[in-house]
Design a protein around this motif. Structure first.
Motif, PDB file in Angstrom:
ATOM      1  N   THR A 127      30.817  35.530  44.819  1.00 16.87           N
ATOM      2  CA  THR A 127      30.020  36.363  45.722  1.00 16.87           C
ATOM      3  C   THR A 127      30.773  37.630  46.127  1.00 16.87           C
ATOM      4  O   THR A 127      30.185  38.712  46.226  1.00 16.87           O
ATOM      5  CB  THR A 127      29.643  35.566  46.982  1.00 16.87           C
ATOM      6  N   TYR A 128      32.079  37.495  46.340  1.00 21.61           N
ATOM      7  CA  TYR A 128      32.881  38.623  46.809  1.00 21.61           C
ATOM      8  C   TYR A 128      33.976  38.968  45.799  1.00 21.61           C
ATOM      9  O   TYR A 128      34.283  38.186  44.890  1.00 21.61           O
ATOM     10  CB  TYR A 128      33.538  38.278  48.152  1.00 21.61           C
ATOM     11  N   ARG A 129      34.557  40.131  45.985  1.00 21.89           N
ATOM     12  CA  ARG A 129      35.736  40.527  45.204  1.00 21.89           C
ATOM     13  C   ARG A 129      36.965  40.112  46.016  1.00 21.89           C
ATOM     14  O   ARG A 129      37.264  40.701  47.045  1.00 21.89           O
ATOM     15  CB  ARG A 129      35.707  42.039  44.939  1.00 21.89           C
ATOM     16  N   VAL A 130      37.646  39.091  45.540  1.00 27.04           N
ATOM     17  CA  VAL A 130      38.609  38.367  46.360  1.00 27.04           C
ATOM     18  C   VAL A 130      40.050  38.725  45.990  1.00 27.04           C
ATOM     19  O   VAL A 130      40.406  38.758  44.807  1.00 27.04           O
ATOM     20  CB  VAL A 130      38.418  36.841  46.207  1.00 27.04           C
ATOM     21  N   THR A 131      40.865  38.962  47.014  1.00 29.52           N
ATOM     22  CA  THR A 131      42.313  39.081  46.848  1.00 29.52           C
ATOM     23  C   THR A 131      42.966  37.931  47.595  1.00 29.52           C
ATOM     24  O   THR A 131      42.799  37.806  48.809  1.00 29.52           O
ATOM     25  CB  THR A 131      42.844  40.413  47.395  1.00 29.52           C
ATOM     26  N   VAL A 132      43.683  37.089  46.876  1.00 28.57           N
ATOM     27  CA  VAL A 132      44.363  35.934  47.466  1.00 28.57           C
ATOM     28  C   VAL A 132      45.780  36.337  47.865  1.00 28.57           C
ATOM     29  O   VAL A 132      46.508  36.937  47.064  1.00 28.57           O
ATOM     30  CB  VAL A 132      44.409  34.757  46.473  1.00 28.57           C
ATOM     31  N   VAL A 133      46.177  36.012  49.087  1.00 28.64           N
ATOM     32  CA  VAL A 133      47.517  36.309  49.584  1.00 28.64           C
ATOM     33  C   VAL A 133      48.296  35.000  49.686  1.00 28.64           C
ATOM     34  O   VAL A 133      47.859  34.063  50.362  1.00 28.64           O
ATOM     35  CB  VAL A 133      47.469  36.999  50.958  1.00 28.64           C
ATOM     36  N   THR A 134      49.453  34.929  49.014  1.00 26.75           N
ATOM     37  CA  THR A 134      50.265  33.717  49.005  1.00 26.75           C
ATOM     38  C   THR A 134      51.743  34.084  48.993  1.00 26.75           C
ATOM     39  O   THR A 134      52.107  35.197  48.592  1.00 26.75           O
ATOM     40  CB  THR A 134      49.939  32.854  47.772  1.00 26.75           C
TER      41      THR A 134
END
Length: 709
Positions: free
Chosen positions: A90-97
């Protein structure tokens, strides 16, 4: 498409205020938490994620065995799965880890390596026939590679999202380890997310809700030893049609479960109000009533076009009064019901739904029903002029707590407001063993309003639809429960005052004509000054009249009077009945500081002692291997946590190398207990740490120092 099997311990939600349209960029932080736990659920792994569009989730999985790989990494991989499952595509996702392994796996999936997984992950299909979760996620990430990115940070604490996700992961761990109930964990998670994202704690509904029956649980994470298998079954998953999965019902149950104040929009959602409904507020019989209209957004629109979110604010603005009990005065036309009556009906419906929800644990449903019944009966007693009395400690036990952290206080305050109740004195502003009364606020009677120009030195408690505010540490919190004010009359003698001060080792004593009228104070200093000025001075000459101006209400914050205490040394405190009930001195502030700061200092010293002990006894490789064997990561001695200390010292080989003639299991059991005390202290609970726990901290510190020496 393969149905996704949900974890046993999982909650997901979204804050309504932050909803974004599809295709928007969204950043989400993921964090895992792993610590050893000897209980029914062995070695729980908590996880959490928080996204800047208001989505958040937390939960835990367990394993009954040791496993290859890093336990925290396993938990963070779980957070990765549920975050992307919720947000993508649904969204353009950036994962922060902060795990390089997560970055490597996600980028490998994007490039087409669908078998990539963290070390130790069991890629095989589960016994239920479903794919392992990461193997299910991999092709989806590859398919939408242009909509997924990953960003590596040095530590989760670098970002607001990361810090919030870490708090959620700990909540998941505690829930799984039976340190928190589902209700408590959910309440705290909502508070964490709304605070971190600076948004109102109002949730949207999901058609795919996070509450599922416990027979759809998934205990395994996929991280396992070679040859081991993960338990599974073909039981229902999140597409089942039990009551927990009704999005509207789940949403409005949060009014009771999460302790949120009812709003006009909730009445609209429940069908108890309709957009366009006319409301009237008649200040006096015979006068033309004020009017307002309910909007589709759940606000009240006045005839001049202005809109307000709360009934009290709308009533104040339309009438020009200082304060109005909005829920009590606005009536629905043509039925004549007040908004408060509709609010009570909503709460009653919610309580019945919770009771009929077989997916919710029985004890939680019972707790909700008991609280609803308590508050309804308390309201009836208060209206009949028989307010219930009980101590703060007895009162908060109805919410299953023993002390008042911020989250618990907000929930209790909201529950009281939803039933049109308050406590006198405010349960947050006095000590735990102070007696309070559950009452209807004076301003919440429909015929009571505050006129402009009236004496507003005491703000009316009528705005029960306004959000709770932090009260901070108040003078009432500092007064000892067993303290009664010692005083003498203005006609007393020197001998009487001096004897009263010496009997109790006081430096000053109040001079009162009656419990409500303070003439001043007499102290050793004022007596000496009077006698020095005039050897024939009378007792009246020694009274410091300026002290009569230093009387403060019990609910005044300590921070607001520190300057006065510093300059004059003492102040007097007045209770909710306007009675002079106590005196506070600079020594009392020091006592409170010691009570609050001592546990922090002891915890810090224990941390330093344990770190130095490990650093002086073991090399880095030994500590790293001990942590890894317990499923924990290790970066450096400087960054070690109590859980890592516990893992190293609980390792039989390390304990043997340490050479202390103590029982390892007893030592670790006490260290685990102190870890829990530490967690409570670090959450800035306003109530003091129990003396028994402070003693445990001191004794443990002494023990470590003694054997280190």
């Amino acid at each position: 498409m393969q149905l996704v099997r949900r974890d046993r311990w999982i909650r997901e939600a979204q804050l309504r205020q932050l909803v974004l349209p599809a295709d928007s960029p969204v950043e989400v932080a993921i964090v895992g938490c792993y610590q050893l736990q000897t209980s029914e659920h062995q070695h729980p792994r908590g996880w959490g994620y928080v996204a800047d569009d208001g989505h958040y989730g937390f939960g835990a999985t367990t394993t009954q065995r040791r496993f290859d790989g890093d336990g925290e990494l396993a938990a963070e991989a779980r957070a990765l799965f549920w975050a992307l499952h919720r947000l993508m595509p649904t969204y353009r996702v950036t994962v922060v880890t902060d795990y390089p392994a997560i970055v490597e796996v996600v980028n490998a999936w994007r490039q087409g390596d669908l078998t990539a997984a963290p070390t130790g992950y069991d890629r095989s299909d589960r016994t239920s026939g479903r794919k392992a979760k990461l193997m299910f996620l991999a092709p989806r990430v590859h398919e939408h590679a242009d909509r997924v990115a990953v960003r590596l940070v040095d530590g989760y604490e670098e970002t607001v999202l990361g810090r919030a996700a870490n708090e959620l992961s700990v909540l998941g761990w505690k829930w799984c380890a039976s340190e928190l109930t589902k209700i408590s964990a959910s309440e705290r998670a909502l508070a964490v997310a709304s605070s971190a994202l600076d948004a109102e704690p109002i949730l949207v509904s999901y058609s795919d809700t996070s509450e599922d029956s416990e027979d759809s649980e998934d205990h395994g994470s996929g991280f396992s030893t070679p040859g081991s298998s993960t338990p599974g079954s073909s039981t229902p998953d999140d597409e089942s049609d039990n009551m927990s999965n009704d999005p509207y019902r789940q949403s409005r149950r949060e009014l009771l479960i999460n302790g949120r104040r009812v709003r006009i929009s909730d009445l609209l959602d429940a069908g108890l109000l309709s957009p366009g409904t006319e409301l009237t507020f008649q200040q006096r019989i015979g006068e033309t009533p004020y009017r307002a209209t309910v909007t589709t957004r759940g606000q009240l629109r006045l005839p001049d076009g202005r809109e307000f979110a709360t009934p009290s604010r709308a009533a104040v603005e339309v009438s020009g009064l200082v304060a109005v009990p909005g829920w009590a005065v606005w009536r629905v036309q043509p039925s004549g019901q007040t908004l408060h009556q509709l609010r009570v009906q909503l709460l009653k419906d919610v309580a019945e739904e919770v009771g009929a929800d077989h997916a919710r644990p029985h004890e939680e449903a019972e707790a909700v029903r008991r609280r609803f019944t308590l508050l309804e009966e308390a309201r009836a007693d208060a209206e009949a002029g028989r307010p219930r009395t009980l101590t703060v400690r007895e009162f908060i036990k109805h919410w299953g707590i023993e002390d008042r952290d911020r989250t618990a206080s907000v929930q209790i305050d909201a529950d009281l407001a939803n039933h049109g109740l308050t406590t006198v004195p405010d349960f947050r502003t006095v000590s735990l063993d102070k007696t309070i009364r559950i009452m209807v606020p004076e301003g919440d009677h429909p015929t009571v309003t505050v006129e402009p120009g009236a004496d507003n030195s005491e703000p009316p408690s009528s705005a029960s639809d306004e959000e709770s505010v932090d009260v901070g540490l108040t003078l009432g919190n500092l007064l000892p429960d067993d303290m009664s004010l010692t005083w003498v009359s203005p006609a007393a003698s020197f001998e009487e005052a001096i004897t009263a001060m010496q009997v109790d080792d006081f430096s000053q004593i109040a001079v009162l004509a009656n419990p409500y009228t303070l003439h001043g104070a007499v102290s050793w200093e004022s007596i000496a000054a009077a006698k020095h000025r005039d050897g024939t001075a009378t007792f009246s000459d020694a009274i410091d009249r300026r002290a009569a101006t230093r009387v403060f209400d019990y609910d005044v914050r300590l921070l607001d009077v520190l300057g006065t205490l510093q300059q004059d040394g003492f102040i007097f405190v007045r209770d909710d009945q306007r009675k002079i009930t106590g005196i506070l001195t600079a020594a009392d502030v020091v006592r409170k500081y010691d009570e609050t700061a001592t546990p922090f200092f002891l915890i810090g010293e224990i941390d330093q002692e344990l770190r130095q002990l490990l650093q002086n006894t073991f090399d880095e490789e030994t500590v790293k291997q001990a942590c890894l064997s317990a499923g924990l990561s290790f970066k450096s001695f400087e960054s070690m946590s109590v859980g890592q200390y516990q893992a190293v010292l609980d390792n039989p080989d390390c304990w043997k190398q340490l050479g202390w003639p103590l029982d390892r299991k007893v030592f670790i059991k006490r260290l685990d207990r102190l870890r829990r005390v530490r967690n409570n202290v670090m959450h800035f609970n306003p109530d003091p740490v129990k003396p028994t726990d402070v003693a445990k901290l001191r004794n443990f510190l002494d023990l470590v120092r003694r054997y280190r020496a």
